[in-house]
Design a protein around this motif. Sequence first.
Motif, PDB file in Angstrom:
ATOM      1  N   ASN A  54       0.837  -1.314  -0.024  1.00 19.48           N
ATOM      2  CA  ASN A  54       0.020  -0.058   0.025  1.00 19.48           C
ATOM      3  C   ASN A  54       0.966   1.252   0.174  1.00 19.48           C
ATOM      4  O   ASN A  54       2.036   0.976   0.117  1.00 19.48           O
ATOM      5  CB  ASN A  54      -0.923   0.067   1.064  1.00 19.48           C
TER       6      ASN A  54
ATOM      7  N   GLU B 187       6.009   4.066   0.903  1.00 20.58           N
ATOM      8  CA  GLU B 187       6.573   5.292   1.438  1.00 20.58           C
ATOM      9  C   GLU B 187       7.880   4.986   2.381  1.00 20.58           C
ATOM     10  O   GLU B 187       8.966   5.520   2.270  1.00 20.58           O
ATOM     11  CB  GLU B 187       5.649   6.296   1.979  1.00 20.58           C
ATOM     12  N   ARG B 188       7.606   4.008   3.296  1.00 21.67           N
ATOM     13  CA  ARG B 188       8.537   3.630   4.362  1.00 21.67           C
ATOM     14  C   ARG B 188       9.766   3.045   3.633  1.00 21.67           C
ATOM     15  O   ARG B 188      10.810   3.193   4.018  1.00 21.67           O
ATOM     16  CB  ARG B 188       7.762   2.296   5.203  1.00 21.67           C
TER      17      ARG B 188
ATOM     18  N   LYS C  57       2.583   1.045  11.531  1.00 24.69           N
ATOM     19  CA  LYS C  57       1.996   2.285  11.066  1.00 24.69           C
ATOM     20  C   LYS C  57       1.740   2.250   9.383  1.00 24.69           C
ATOM     21  O   LYS C  57       1.356   3.172   8.794  1.00 24.69           O
ATOM     22  CB  LYS C  57       2.932   3.316  11.259  1.00 24.69           C
ATOM     23  N   CYS C  58       2.433   1.054   8.646  1.00 20.43           N
ATOM     24  CA  CYS C  58       2.189   1.113   7.717  1.00 20.43           C
ATOM     25  C   CYS C  58       0.983   0.333   6.894  1.00 20.43           C
ATOM     26  O   CYS C  58       0.623   0.436   5.754  1.00 20.43           O
ATOM     27  CB  CYS C  58       3.455   0.245   6.932  1.00 20.43           C
TER      28      CYS C  58
ATOM     29  N   ASP D   7      -3.124  -0.565   7.351  1.00 18.76           N
ATOM     30  CA  ASP D   7      -4.309   0.200   7.934  1.00 18.76           C
ATOM     31  C   ASP D   7      -5.574  -0.850   7.571  1.00 18.76           C
ATOM     32  O   ASP D   7      -6.753  -0.159   7.752  1.00 18.76           O
ATOM     33  CB  ASP D   7      -4.477   1.886   7.200  1.00 18.76           C
TER      34      ASP D   7
ATOM     35  N   LYS E 113       1.412   3.685   2.155  1.00 15.02           N
ATOM     36  CA  LYS E 113       2.450   3.769   3.349  1.00 15.02           C
ATOM     37  C   LYS E 113       3.560   2.643   3.456  1.00 15.02           C
ATOM     38  O   LYS E 113       4.619   3.231   3.815  1.00 15.02           O
ATOM     39  CB  LYS E 113       1.526   3.524   4.751  1.00 15.02           C
TER      40      LYS E 113
END
Length: 158
Positions: free
Chosen positions: A19, A24-25, A104-105, A107, A21
């Motif tokens: 996803n 991005e990580r 946090k990645c 959801d 997130k």
Amino acid sequence: MENMEKKTEEIVAEEVEMNPKMTERVNWIDTQTYWYLMQLLEISTAEVEEKFPWNIEILREVFAGAVTVLNKHGYNVCDPYISIPEVGRQYRCTLSECGCKSCKCQDEFMGKEKLISNIEDAVAFNGLKIIGVRKDSIIVREGSTDADFEIRVSQLAG
């Protein structure tokens, strides 16, 4: 029986993707690792392309080493990935694999792909034949009776 075979031939496993997130990580980790290596090598941004071009293999190797050191000292590191087991169904990394207390990645319930992958492994190990897969289920055939079964995985409301 023939209709079920035709129906399951058309079923294809959904390709799992990171996803936004997670992506991005991973990008942030790679960029920061590259910046760290530039500092160690004392290379400016003006000369980096010539002296130390981007090499994901080096970045991942340095990152893996850092994770090993951190894990040794009791720290868990979030490194999102897609796992592709031998059976074939892809799944996103899970909290049980990374050891983090929360994520946090992710959801949404992303452990479902991992559960289905484990079920597929168990099915194959026990001599059943996987004849089809869907997003939330697996179609298996028991060899001695040629009976087909659907195994479903869904999150219970809690």
